[in-house]
Design a protein around this motif. Structure first.
Motif, PDB file in Angstrom:
ATOM      1  N   VAL A 145       0.841  -1.208   0.000  1.00 38.35           N
ATOM      2  CA  VAL A 145       0.000   0.000   0.000  1.00 38.35           C
ATOM      3  C   VAL A 145       0.878   1.262   0.000  1.00 38.35           C
ATOM      4  N   LYS A 146       1.919   1.278   0.857  1.00 33.86           N
ATOM      5  CA  LYS A 146       2.809   2.432   0.909  1.00 33.86           C
ATOM      6  C   LYS A 146       3.552   2.623  -0.414  1.00 33.86           C
ATOM      7  N   LEU A 147       3.909   1.516  -1.041  1.00 36.11           N
ATOM      8  CA  LEU A 147       4.612   1.582  -2.321  1.00 36.11           C
ATOM      9  C   LEU A 147       3.724   2.236  -3.387  1.00 36.11           C
ATOM     10  N   CYS A 148       2.458   1.839  -3.401  1.00 34.67           N
ATOM     11  CA  CYS A 148       1.504   2.439  -4.343  1.00 34.67           C
ATOM     12  C   CYS A 148       1.312   3.932  -4.044  1.00 34.67           C
ATOM     13  N   GLY A 158      -2.421   1.446 -12.473  1.00 32.90           N
ATOM     14  CA  GLY A 158      -1.004   1.155 -12.249  1.00 32.90           C
ATOM     15  C   GLY A 158      -0.407   0.055 -13.100  1.00 32.90           C
ATOM     16  N   ILE A 159      -1.228  -0.748 -13.799  1.00 31.64           N
ATOM     17  CA  ILE A 159      -0.676  -1.861 -14.562  1.00 31.64           C
ATOM     18  C   ILE A 159       0.274  -1.357 -15.641  1.00 31.64           C
ATOM     19  N   GLU A 160       1.445  -2.029 -15.760  1.00 29.48           N
ATOM     20  CA  GLU A 160       2.509  -1.716 -16.714  1.00 29.48           C
ATOM     21  C   GLU A 160       3.200  -0.381 -16.404  1.00 29.48           C
ATOM     22  N   SER A 161       2.919   0.209 -15.234  1.00 28.89           N
ATOM     23  CA  SER A 161       3.612   1.451 -14.855  1.00 28.89           C
ATOM     24  C   SER A 161       5.047   1.128 -14.435  1.00 28.89           C
ATOM     25  N   GLU A 162       5.982   1.960 -14.839  1.00 30.87           N
ATOM     26  CA  GLU A 162       7.401   1.728 -14.539  1.00 30.87           C
ATOM     27  C   GLU A 162       7.981   2.936 -13.826  1.00 30.87           C
ATOM     28  N   PHE A 163       8.786   2.687 -12.773  1.00 29.99           N
ATOM     29  CA  PHE A 163       9.327   3.785 -11.966  1.00 29.99           C
ATOM     30  C   PHE A 163      10.786   3.514 -11.604  1.00 29.99           C
ATOM     31  N   ALA A 164      11.574   4.601 -11.543  1.00 29.36           N
ATOM     32  CA  ALA A 164      12.888   4.515 -10.907  1.00 29.36           C
ATOM     33  C   ALA A 164      12.651   4.410  -9.403  1.00 29.36           C
ATOM     34  N   PHE A 165      13.468   3.597  -8.730  1.00 33.60           N
ATOM     35  CA  PHE A 165      13.175   3.291  -7.322  1.00 33.60           C
ATOM     36  C   PHE A 165      14.443   3.244  -6.497  1.00 33.60           C
ATOM     37  N   ASN A 166      14.428   3.954  -5.368  1.00 34.34           N
ATOM     38  CA  ASN A 166      15.527   3.920  -4.414  1.00 34.34           C
ATOM     39  C   ASN A 166      15.036   3.257  -3.132  1.00 34.34           C
ATOM     40  N   LEU A 167      15.507   2.064  -2.883  1.00 35.00           N
ATOM     41  CA  LEU A 167      15.038   1.279  -1.735  1.00 35.00           C
ATOM     42  C   LEU A 167      15.282   2.004  -0.417  1.00 35.00           C
ATOM     43  N   ASN A 168      16.495   2.534  -0.254  1.00 34.78           N
ATOM     44  CA  ASN A 168      16.830   3.188   1.013  1.00 34.78           C
ATOM     45  C   ASN A 168      15.972   4.429   1.255  1.00 34.78           C
ATOM     46  N   HIS A 169      15.720   5.173   0.201  1.00 29.97           N
ATOM     47  CA  HIS A 169      14.904   6.378   0.351  1.00 29.97           C
ATOM     48  C   HIS A 169      13.468   6.019   0.738  1.00 29.97           C
ATOM     49  N   PHE A 170      12.943   4.982   0.092  1.00 26.55           N
ATOM     50  CA  PHE A 170      11.587   4.519   0.400  1.00 26.55           C
ATOM     51  C   PHE A 170      11.481   4.084   1.861  1.00 26.55           C
ATOM     52  N   CYS A 171      12.447   3.307   2.307  1.00 27.70           N
ATOM     53  CA  CYS A 171      12.427   2.813   3.697  1.00 27.70           C
ATOM     54  C   CYS A 171      12.603   3.950   4.695  1.00 27.70           C
ATOM     55  N   PRO A 178      12.234  -1.266   8.094  1.00 25.44           N
ATOM     56  CA  PRO A 178      13.532  -1.966   8.066  1.00 25.44           C
ATOM     57  C   PRO A 178      13.867  -2.391   6.637  1.00 25.44           C
ATOM     58  N   VAL A 179      15.062  -2.048   6.179  1.00 17.41           N
ATOM     59  CA  VAL A 179      15.407  -2.207   4.765  1.00 17.41           C
ATOM     60  C   VAL A 179      15.344  -3.663   4.310  1.00 17.41           C
ATOM     61  N   ILE A 180      15.967  -4.573   5.060  1.00 10.83           N
ATOM     62  CA  ILE A 180      16.051  -5.968   4.604  1.00 10.83           C
ATOM     63  C   ILE A 180      14.668  -6.607   4.557  1.00 10.83           C
ATOM     64  N   LYS A 181      13.854  -6.308   5.541  1.00 10.69           N
ATOM     65  CA  LYS A 181      12.503  -6.885   5.566  1.00 10.69           C
ATOM     66  C   LYS A 181      11.675  -6.371   4.387  1.00 10.69           C
ATOM     67  N   VAL A 182      11.835  -5.102   4.047  1.00 13.80           N
ATOM     68  CA  VAL A 182      11.142  -4.542   2.880  1.00 13.80           C
ATOM     69  C   VAL A 182      11.658  -5.189   1.603  1.00 13.80           C
ATOM     70  N   PHE A 183      12.970  -5.346   1.526  1.00 15.51           N
ATOM     71  CA  PHE A 183      13.548  -5.989   0.340  1.00 15.51           C
ATOM     72  C   PHE A 183      12.979  -7.392   0.148  1.00 15.51           C
ATOM     73  N   ASN A 184      12.861  -8.148   1.240  1.00 11.97           N
ATOM     74  CA  ASN A 184      12.278  -9.486   1.148  1.00 11.97           C
ATOM     75  C   ASN A 184      10.820  -9.436   0.714  1.00 11.97           C
ATOM     76  N   ALA A 185      10.096  -8.438   1.177  1.00  6.33           N
ATOM     77  CA  ALA A 185       8.703  -8.277   0.768  1.00  6.33           C
ATOM     78  C   ALA A 185       8.607  -7.985  -0.725  1.00  6.33           C
ATOM     79  N   LEU A 186       9.473  -7.091  -1.212  1.00 10.18           N
ATOM     80  CA  LEU A 186       9.486  -6.755  -2.638  1.00 10.18           C
ATOM     81  C   LEU A 186       9.917  -7.952  -3.479  1.00 10.18           C
ATOM     82  N   LEU A 187      10.881  -8.690  -2.951  1.00 14.99           N
ATOM     83  CA  LEU A 187      11.347  -9.881  -3.657  1.00 14.99           C
ATOM     84  C   LEU A 187      10.218 -10.900  -3.780  1.00 14.99           C
ATOM     85  N   PHE A 188       9.437 -11.044  -2.718  1.00 13.09           N
ATOM     86  CA  PHE A 188       8.303 -11.960  -2.745  1.00 13.09           C
ATOM     87  C   PHE A 188       7.268 -11.500  -3.772  1.00 13.09           C
TER      88      PHE A 188
END
Length: 630
Positions: free
Chosen positions: A356-359, A369-382, A388-398
């Motif tokens: 939800v926060k990502l959206c 949002g379908i087929e929408s493409e964005f530049a993304f900075n993981l650290n800035h988002f977190c 927590p960065v690693i937990k978010v990364f795992n969520a995105l990976l999933f």
């Protein structure tokens, strides 16, 4: 042209590796085939050779974008026409590529399983003259595998449209349970099953408990000065361990997923060309690596699962010479591994929150949002949402693996800044803005040359040294830029995010949450298997590892357990020989034998028991031992 002639013409090899030719024959006979080839077994040849021999195009389903690109490049170098539908392509680009496949005499089409989520792409593939469908990393089909991706389940929908086209499922690691599940989920029709043994007779699996892992690793690297790999847990450890090994006199370099592609290539070549003995790496290193003379692979932290460990360890000794896979452990490792691998697993509630926060972060409205493409900075988002960065990364990976979104994984910091006013003006600014002083001092102390040239800033380090939050550092940099204090470049293209579905919040997460629960359960079981492996010192390490993959084997004779057993037996024999020599002169009791042999009490007693049982000695009424035959 025969299979062997095709191999010679395009790949310049004179012979197939073990069971490759049998797999190829099965495919050429039009049979569905399941092939289990451990790391280094040459999976790609099994579909590339028959793909070249048959009319039409071979469709290769692979989850690894980098591997797809690498294989396409290698095929193109051999004048073989190949295309990959990788991320970042528009619908028009994909349509043009598929037209090329249909009318341009292409031989290979590489596609990710997520692409098969798009009905129009599947329809276009159905119109191609397909001669073979190869499913690489086929364990991803099974929820019992170590990398389950539900998008793989879509592959079976191609089966009714290509009833006479063979399906070839390939994997480097699958238990019996996973194998059965893969065959069922892909709906393979009475497949021929080929399993190359997991046993590596030249590879000694070692586990050693030590408090000082770096010292133990250095001892091993000194003893075996040939090319080596040291696997570590994270990117920071990569750099640190590499530098520590250099101070100890080793030539070393490092590799992790956050390096710039040019640095990856440079460091890789340094090691491949033997300019560096040691490659210190995270698990991002290894895909497609085929250096045959690696003597040792050392893990200085527990791996996440035995599947990954087997593949990483298997990069040693591919030339057939004796090699070693060493796993160094310490008493605190279990707790650290649980913290690293289990505490950072996202649950359903956290996954929903991140999605939800990502959206919201990208201002995607509900139902869009379908087929929408964005530049993304993981650290800035977190930093913005205090996640927590690693937990978010795992969520995105999933979410990436479920096909909800596509994530490229280049997360290096790309933020540069340079002061464009004099130092005395910066001091004046701090006196007028004391709330910014701690962050500015952290920057000035950490980057003393920032007045002269742009400096690459590490936001997390600045935040830590200033005692402030990362979001506050970002905010100050923006303010300083607006006031023309600094020239600030924030290249927010560390990664690319593509949304593959419309935003539906909880409905989206509810659909994939059952897979999340199964994944988390599986990861707990896999780590338990790793802990059991390093804890069990009563059996051959190779026997333990093979049993995990459903294979029985004899003691290897070269692992840490087998060597310790041989050493003990050798020591027992030497004690026995000493006792024999002493008893050949006179009868002696156990205390006298201990004093005269100068061996530990337990070793003398053990040897005496063995000699009594074998009838070589007897014990007299006065409790003295005597030789049975003098």
């Amino acid at each position: 042209m025969t299979a062997l002639e095709t191999l010679r013409k395009y790949w310049q090899h004179d012979a197939f590796r073990e069971i490759q030719d049998e797999i190829i024959t099965s495919v050429l006979d039009g049979k569905d085939t399941f092939a289990l080839l451990p790391t280094g077994g040459g999976k790609s040849i099994c579909f590339q050779v028959p793909g070249m021999m048959k009319d039409g195009i071979c469709v290769v389903v692979s989850p690894l974008i980098a591997l797809m690109k690498d294989q396409v490049n290698n095929l193109q170098k051999r004048d073989i026409k190949a295309i990959a539908l990788t991320g970042g392509l528009s619908q028009d680009d994909i349509s043009d590529l598929l037209d090329n496949c249909r009318f341009g005499n292409y031989k290979f089409l590489y596609v990710s399983p997520e692409r098969l989520q798009s009905e129009w792409i599947v329809d276009r593939i159905k119109a191609l003259p397909v001669n073979l469908i190869a499913i690489d990393e086929a364990h991803c089909v099974s929820q019992w595998g170590h990398d389950f991706r539900p998008a793989y389940l879509k592959i079976s929908e191609l089966k009714p449209h290509f009833p006479k086209i063979p399906f070839l499922a390939l994997t480097a690691s699958a238990t019996d349970r996973v194998q059965t599940d893969v065959i069922t989920q892909l709906k393979l029709d009475s497949p021929n099953v080929f399993r190359k043994s997991f046993v590596r007779e030249n590879l000694g699996y070692m586990t050693y408990s030590t408090e000082d892992k770096l010292y133990r690793a250095s001892q091993i690297l000194k003893k075996y000065p040939q090319p080596s790999i040291v696997y570590v847990r994270n990117r920071k450890s990569c750099v640190e361990v590499s530098e520590q090994l250099k101070t100890l006199g080793f030539t070393a370099t490092f590799y992790h997923g956050g390096l710039h592609p040019k640095d990856k290539e440079k460091n890789m070549n340094t090691w491949m060309n033997d300019s560096a003995q040691v490659m210190v790496a995270t698990n991002a290193f290894g895909m497609g690596i085929d250096k045959p003379d690696v003597k040792t692979v050392i893990h200085i932290q527990l791996p996440e699962n035995l599947e990954n460990y087997y593949q990483e360890a298997g990069r040693a000794g591919r030339n057939g010479e004796k090699a070693f896979a060493v796993l160094l452990t310490a008493p605190s490792d279990t707790a650290m591994a649980e913290s690293q691998f289990l505490s950072v697993l996202p649950d359903k509630e956290f996954l929903t929150k991140v999605y939800v926060k990502l959206c919201n972060y990208f201002q995607i409205a509900y139902g869009e949002g379908i087929e929408s493409e964005f530049a993304f900075n993981l650290n800035h988002f977190c930093a913005q949402y205090q996640f927590p960065v690693i937990k978010v990364f795992n969520a995105l990976l999933f979410l990436d693996r479920q096909g909800v979104l596509t994530l490229s994984q280049e997360f290096s910091e790309k933020i540069t800044a340079q002061f464009i006013i004099e130092s005395k003006e910066v001091i004046r600014y701090m006196s007028l803005n004391p709330q910014d002083e701690d962050i500015l001092l952290a920057i000035l102390r950490g980057y003393p040359g920032i007045y002269d040239v742009p400096a690459s800033l590490n936001i997390s380090v600045i935040a830590k040294k200033s005692g402030r939050h990362e979001s506050e550092v970002y905010a100050l940099l923006l303010k300083l830029k607006e006031r023309q204090v600094i020239d600030y470049q924030a290249r927010n293209n560390d990664a690319t995010l593509v949304f593959n579905e419309v935003r539906e919040d909880e409905r989206t997460i509810n659909r994939v949450s059952k897979y999340l629960e199964a994944q988390n359960r599986s990861k707990h079981e896999q780590l338990e298997a790793v802990i059991a492996y390093v804890s069990d010192n009563s059996r051959c390490k190779s026997v333990q590892l093979m049993a995990y993959f459903g294979e029985k084997t004899d003691d290897c004779g070269i692992c840490s357990y087998c060597i310790s057993k041989q050493k003990k037996a050798s020591e027992d024999i030497s004690v026995s020989e000493k006792i024999k020599m002493l008893l050949s002169s006179e009868d002696l009791n156990s205390r006298e034998l201990e004093n005269l042999t100068r061996e530990p009490s337990n070793d003398v007693i053990f040897a005496l028991q063995e000699m009594l049982e074998s009838g070589y000695i007897t014990i007299r009424p006065n409790n003295k031992y005597t030789l049975s035959k003098k």
